[in-house]
Design a protein around this motif. Structure first.
Motif, mmCIF file in Angstrom:
data_model
loop_
_atom_site.group_PDB
_atom_site.id
_atom_site.type_symbol
_atom_site.label_atom_id
_atom_site.label_comp_id
_atom_site.label_asym_id
_atom_site.label_seq_id
_atom_site.Cartn_x
_atom_site.Cartn_y
_atom_site.Cartn_z
ATOM 1 N N TYR A 40 -2.955 -11.365 -37.349
ATOM 2 C CA TYR A 40 -1.870 -12.268 -36.994
ATOM 3 C C TYR A 40 -0.496 -11.794 -37.444
ATOM 4 C CZ TYR A 40 -5.559 -15.579 -35.832
ATOM 5 O OH TYR A 40 -6.656 -16.189 -35.262
ATOM 6 N N ASN A 77 1.711 -16.935 -30.508
ATOM 7 C CA ASN A 77 0.511 -17.708 -30.808
ATOM 8 C C ASN A 77 0.875 -19.182 -30.898
ATOM 9 O OD1 ASN A 77 -2.335 -18.091 -31.834
ATOM 10 N ND2 ASN A 77 -1.216 -18.822 -33.638
ATOM 11 N N GLU A 78 0.363 -19.965 -29.965
ATOM 12 C CA GLU A 78 0.587 -21.409 -29.964
ATOM 13 C C GLU A 78 2.071 -21.770 -30.059
ATOM 14 O OE1 GLU A 78 -1.894 -23.262 -32.893
ATOM 15 O OE2 GLU A 78 -3.747 -22.759 -31.850
ATOM 16 N N ALA A 101 -1.697 -16.075 -27.071
ATOM 17 C CA ALA A 101 -2.756 -16.975 -27.512
ATOM 18 C C ALA A 101 -2.246 -18.404 -27.455
ATOM 19 C CB ALA A 101 -3.212 -16.622 -28.923
ATOM 20 N N ASN A 139 -7.110 -20.666 -27.840
ATOM 21 C CA ASN A 139 -7.685 -21.061 -29.127
ATOM 22 C C ASN A 139 -8.478 -22.346 -28.891
ATOM 23 O OD1 ASN A 139 -6.307 -18.899 -30.256
ATOM 24 N ND2 ASN A 139 -4.617 -20.143 -31.009
ATOM 25 N N TYR A 166 -11.615 -24.933 -29.715
ATOM 26 C CA TYR A 166 -12.566 -25.456 -30.707
ATOM 27 C C TYR A 166 -13.347 -26.646 -30.138
ATOM 28 C CZ TYR A 166 -10.150 -22.510 -34.081
ATOM 29 O OH TYR A 166 -9.626 -21.428 -34.760
ATOM 30 N N SER A 223 -9.298 -16.790 -27.901
ATOM 31 C CA SER A 223 -8.605 -16.077 -28.971
ATOM 32 C C SER A 223 -8.928 -16.650 -30.345
ATOM 33 C CB SER A 223 -7.094 -16.079 -28.721
ATOM 34 O OG SER A 223 -6.645 -17.323 -28.224
ATOM 35 N N GLU A 224 -9.525 -17.822 -30.386
ATOM 36 C CA GLU A 224 -10.131 -18.390 -31.597
ATOM 37 C C GLU A 224 -11.239 -19.340 -31.151
ATOM 38 O OE1 GLU A 224 -7.289 -20.521 -33.948
ATOM 39 O OE2 GLU A 224 -6.056 -18.759 -34.385
ATOM 40 N N PHE A 277 -13.374 -17.487 -35.800
ATOM 41 C CA PHE A 277 -12.385 -17.731 -36.846
ATOM 42 C C PHE A 277 -13.105 -18.330 -38.072
ATOM 43 C CE2 PHE A 277 -8.977 -19.978 -39.018
ATOM 44 C CZ PHE A 277 -7.917 -19.088 -38.898
#
Length: 552
Positions: A98, A167-168, A204, A240, A242, A271-272, A304
């Motif tokens: 990162y 990222n985000e 990401a 990302n 979850y 990416s996660e 992750f």
């Protein structure tokens, strides 16, 4: 203790393998929406996040729990040698990193990872001032220089799979930031092409409601010119994700999202992944990610996280490191991922020969849930911004080396005072919703501040005290006493909307700082809302404002 003993056995075995296998790692390419090895077989990212967590300062201004510092994991040769056997035992072929420090040496780690057959996906942003700011977005010379410095530092390694430009960064309530991310992708793509690099350009994204999440994905891979050009598009979209928690199923967790991306035009991956809200983590989602249900849409994912990573939800890490940094102790989390990754057998289809080149559709139209303009910020122009800085009448000369700590507040204060004097900060701002970007919007924050200070100094009949800003400004003795800051900007930045292939910044001359749009400043959102710059004037600078006003 048993796991630690086994670790030494693994280290010995893998070390022997690495010494005897030094051939170059195969090149990975994108064809259409898929990734392929040099031999034409499908390449899937089977990876893990590899970054020790930096210092996290909890505050209302940090809802994501983002670190304020970082440890470059690719500059720790001994640590990489310690960890590679465990990564190899997991069966990973990729790591995601990162934050890296471009001034450090990465030979030991990157070469060791290459010998182990492990690629790196490297984020170009840095904590705090080294990324596109969600509150005050800009795509400016300091960020471009930072991104290029990182690319130059890693360009000699054969195992850089991709560079992430963010990222985000874009959230549901801030989709107007997307043009700044897309401009970064455009310029980084052009720079990589000029260097002859085959590394991919990625982003990401945070997961969210499909009505803006999918629009963002399509926006990042579209062509604003409607000419089927990939010049402004990313190569690799990361999500990302979850959604899969506990012992779920493809239908319950991933079917909807996979269906949403069924027609996507560039490569995509998770990416996660690795939900912790229904422990223990079984990692059974990897069976779905690498299955025929998802392979037509996704090219793998990044679990992750290898190192401990604390969040509001809990702990994500899979190993612990001893206090002396020499010993790795794995967890049940690690063992379960190892088992699941070992079962992964994704389909080797479609064949590379059967895949056509990617098409780049016309960009989605802005609507109530996605407000990004198709007019992008210009390529940051170091030479033009340097010309401006050198010719301005009042220059920002901070009394502290950590100028990013005060520049944001000074910008807010300076813009507020300039407006009271009849001026405007429109030139330093940019608005990704309207697609309007000020003439000086792509310059380093320090140059923007000098520009604002110069205008205020000139509005106060070039009174030297009006340039002081509590000792942070100095009258430029080489500047013309008859030419205004606005005139200088028009001369130096004669084509403010220009785009071009950027080059590495010179090591001398004007500001080439790697700090980003400084925190606390709303100046970058000023275009279309001139009063926005005054919203965050810190109480600690009220005294400064009063002093400057007295000089008017």
């Amino acid at each position: 203790m048993l796991k630690t003993i086994r670790a030494f056995v693994i280290i010995s075995a893998v070390a022997t393998f690495l010494v005897g296998n030094v051939r170059a790692i195969p090149k990975v390419s994108r064809v259409g929406r898929y990734l392929y090895n040099a031999d034409g077989s499908r390449f899937y990212i089977k990876g893990i996040a590899y970054q020790e967590q930096g210092t996290v300062v909890a505050s209302a201004d940090n809802p994501f729990g983002e670190p304020s510092s970082f440890i470059d994991p690719l500059a720790q040769g001994d640590a990489c040698a310690r960890d590679i056997p465990f990564l190899a035992a997991l069966g990973v072929n990729s790591i995601r990193v990162y934050s890296v420090n471009s001034s450090l040496n990465h030979d030991a780690c990157m070469n060791a990872f290459s010998r182990a057959g492990i690629y790196a996906i490297i984020d170009l942003a840095l904590p705090l001032n080294g990324s596109i700011d969600r509150v005050s977005p800009s795509w400016s010379t300091n960020l471009l220089n930072q991104y290029i410095a990182t690319i130059d530092a890693f360009s000699k390694y054969d195992n850089v799979l991709a560079y992430n430009v963010g990222n985000e960064v874009v959230l549901q309530d801030g989709t107007g930031i997307a043009p700044f991310v897309k401009a970064a992708a455009r310029d980084i793509r052009a720079y990589l092409l000029a260097k002859g690099s085959h590394a991919l350009v990625g982003y990401a994204a945070i997961n969210g409601a499909a009505n803006w999440r999918d629009a963002l994905a399509n926006y990042l891979s579209c062509d604003p010119s409607s000419s089927n050009s990939g010049a402004t598009a990313i190569d690799l979209y990361g999500l990302n994700d979850y959604e899969w928690c506990g012992d779920s199923t493809f239908q319950a967790s991933y079917a909807g999202t996979t269906g949403d991306y069924a027609g996507y035009n560039v490569a995509a991956y998770f990416s996660e992944f690795g939900c912790i809200t229904s422990p223990p983590r079984l990692w059974t989602e990897s069976g779905a990610i690498f299955s025929s249900d998802m392979a037509p849409v996704w090219s793998g994912g990044i679990a992750f996280s290898y190192f401990p990573a604390t969040s509001a939800q809990g702990q994500f890490g899979m190993v612990t490191i001893s206090a002396d940094g020499k010993t790795v102790t794995t967890s049940d989390d690690y063992d379960r991922l190892k088992s699941q990754y070992g079962l992964a057998s994704p389909p080797n289809s479609p064949s590379q020969a059967s895949v056509t080149a990617a098409a780049y559709p016309t960009c989605p139209t802005a609507n109530s849930t996605f407000l990004a303009s198709t007019v992008l910020p210009p390529t940051p122009n170091q030479a033009a911004c340097g010309c401006l800085e050198n010719a301005l009448s009042c220059q920002f000369t901070p009394s502290t080396s950590n100028y990013s700590a005060i520049a944001g507040t000074l910008l807010d204060t300076g813009c507020d005072l300039l407006e009271q004097a009849g001026g405007s900060c429109l030139d330093i701002g940019g608005n990704g919703t309207t697609g309007i970007y000020g003439r000086v919007s792509d310059c380093d924050p320090a140059v923007k501040l000098s520009y604002v200070m110069s205008q205020y100094y000139e509005a106060n009949k070039r009174n030297a005290q009006a340039c002081s800003f509590a000792g942070n400004g100095t009258v430029n003795p080489h500047a013309s006493s008859s030419v205004s800051a606005i005139a200088v900007a028009s001369s130096c930045i004669s084509n403010p909307g220009a785009t071009f292939a950027p080059t590495a910044a010179a090591t001398t001359g004007a500001h080439t700082s790697t700090s980003s749009s400084v925190k606390g400043s709303n100046a970058n959102s000023a275009v279309g809302n001139p009063r926005a710059v005054g919203g965050l004037v810190a109480m600690t600078f009220v005294g400064l404002a009063s002093v400057v006003l007295m000089l008017a």
